[in-house]
Design a protein around this motif. Structure first.
Motif, short mmCIF file in Angstrom:
data_model
loop_
_atom_site.label_atom_id
_atom_site.label_comp_id
_atom_site.label_asym_id
_atom_site.label_seq_id
_atom_site.Cartn_x
_atom_site.Cartn_y
_atom_site.Cartn_z
N UNK A 1 -5.44 5.56 -9.82
CA UNK A 1 -4.96 4.64 -8.78
C UNK A 1 -3.45 4.57 -8.91
N UNK A 2 -2.74 4.78 -7.80
CA UNK A 2 -1.28 4.85 -7.82
C UNK A 2 -0.67 3.48 -8.06
N UNK A 3 0.65 3.46 -8.28
CA UNK A 3 1.34 2.19 -8.49
C UNK A 3 1.30 1.31 -7.25
N UNK A 4 0.99 1.92 -6.07
CA UNK A 4 0.84 1.15 -4.84
C UNK A 4 -0.58 0.61 -4.67
N UNK A 5 -1.45 0.91 -5.65
CA UNK A 5 -2.82 0.41 -5.58
C UNK A 5 -3.74 1.24 -4.71
N UNK A 6 -3.44 2.53 -4.55
CA UNK A 6 -4.24 3.42 -3.70
C UNK A 6 -4.89 4.52 -4.52
#
Length: 322
Positions: A305-310
């Protein structure tokens, strides 16, 4: 992890290192330009036995450093020189002779390498958080090392770091010997991307080879489908949510993992729960979206999960109804 003795190849000593330099001076050749990198073959299980060493797989940019006095180059895997982006890393290698080093530029976030954080640093033109894990040595002081065995190259690289006190942001990539599957399980527990296994006696070859294996860790979970993008006969992508307390927030999309027949079946199922507006707590703008009631759940494999929450590198595995 238990160490196993490798009978065919012994570690290089400081004396070996000096002798190699003396031989290199007698047979000195011009340093080549960009060398096409060796690539690992994807496998489902890591090898075991004394013929292999195992390294953590880093989630970053593969970079080949060329150090020649004050001339520094940092080649991507496609041969583009990114030295302006990685000048701080290249500056860590204060060497009295030319060298070509293979490795990976990363950003460590919450204890593991994070590709999204790396992209954010590069987009902002920053280098403070960048680190370089060096895992191979291809050229040293006029001598081409590509025909040298894998383990000998690594030992020589380690000696290079120790002899010249190379410090962060450059780091030597350690390896383990023995059962690769045990290391893989440990990597999975720590949420690393996976491992790379390498034959100890193999030369460096500029292609995808069976001498390097990569085994990736993946995560699997189910997420409510909150919308989809149509294609002529089925779906092009599914929009997914995640229940966070009383909130249903957007967590990304998935657009691979189904056949044409399965795509049509998914479309038929979702058509029965179409909604005039999104059910996400915080609406998002997706002009091509057809919104649905979150009654169907997609089973998805994803890298992280990316730092953007995706979700990153997601793939569809199944659909169930609540």
């Amino acid at each position: 992890m238990k160490k196993v003795k490798l009978p065919a190849v012994r570690p290089l000593t400081a004396g070996d290192f000096c002798e190699l330099r003396r031989v290199a001076k007698r047979t000195r050749a011009a340093m080549p330009g960009f060398i096409k990198p060796q690539l690992a073959t994807l496998k489902t299980k890591a090898p075991a036995g004394e013929d292999w060493i195992h390294e953590i797989k880093y989630d970053g940019y593969r970079i080949q450093l060329h150090i020649d006095g004050d001339t520094r180059k940092a080649f991507t895997r496609n041969g583009h020189d990114w030295i302006k982006r990685f000048s701080t890393i290249a500056g860590a290698f204060d060497l009295p002779y030319p060298a070509i080093i293979d490795g990976e530029v990363v950003v460590v976030h919450e204890g593991r390498t994070n590709f999204s954080e790396l992209q954010a640093e590069l987009a902002g033109g920053r280098q403070d958080r960048l680190q370089y894990y060096a895992f191979d040595l291809l050229w040293l002081d006029g001598q081409d090392l590509r025909k040298t065995s894998q383990l000998a190259r690594k030992e020589l690289l380690k000696e290079l770091f120790e002899t010249h006190c190379i410090e962060p942001p450059a780091l030597y990539s350690e390896h383990a010997e023995g059962d690769g599957h045990e290391l893989f399980k440990a990597a999975a527990r720590l949420n690393f991307e996976g491992i790379v296994s390498k034959r100890v006696d193999a030369p460096y070859r500029s292609e995808r080879t069976e001498a390097w294996w990569k085994v990736k860790t993946v995560h699997r979970d189910t997420f409510p489908v909150v919308g989809f993008v149509k294609d002529p006969s089925g779906v092009a992508a599914l929009y997914l949510g995640k229940q966070d307390g009383k909130e249903l927030r957007y967590i990304g999309k998935v657009g691979t993992g189904w056949s044409r027949t399965r795509s049509a079946e998914i479309r038929k199922a979702l058509n029965t729960v179409v909604s005039p507006k999104t059910k996400l707590t915080r609406p998002i703008r997706k002009p091509k979206a057809t919104w649905v009631e979150p009654l169907f759940f997609a089973e998805v494999e994803y890298r992280d999960i990316t730092s953007e929450g995706l979700l990153r590198a997601s793939s569809f595995r199944g659909l169930t109804r609540k």
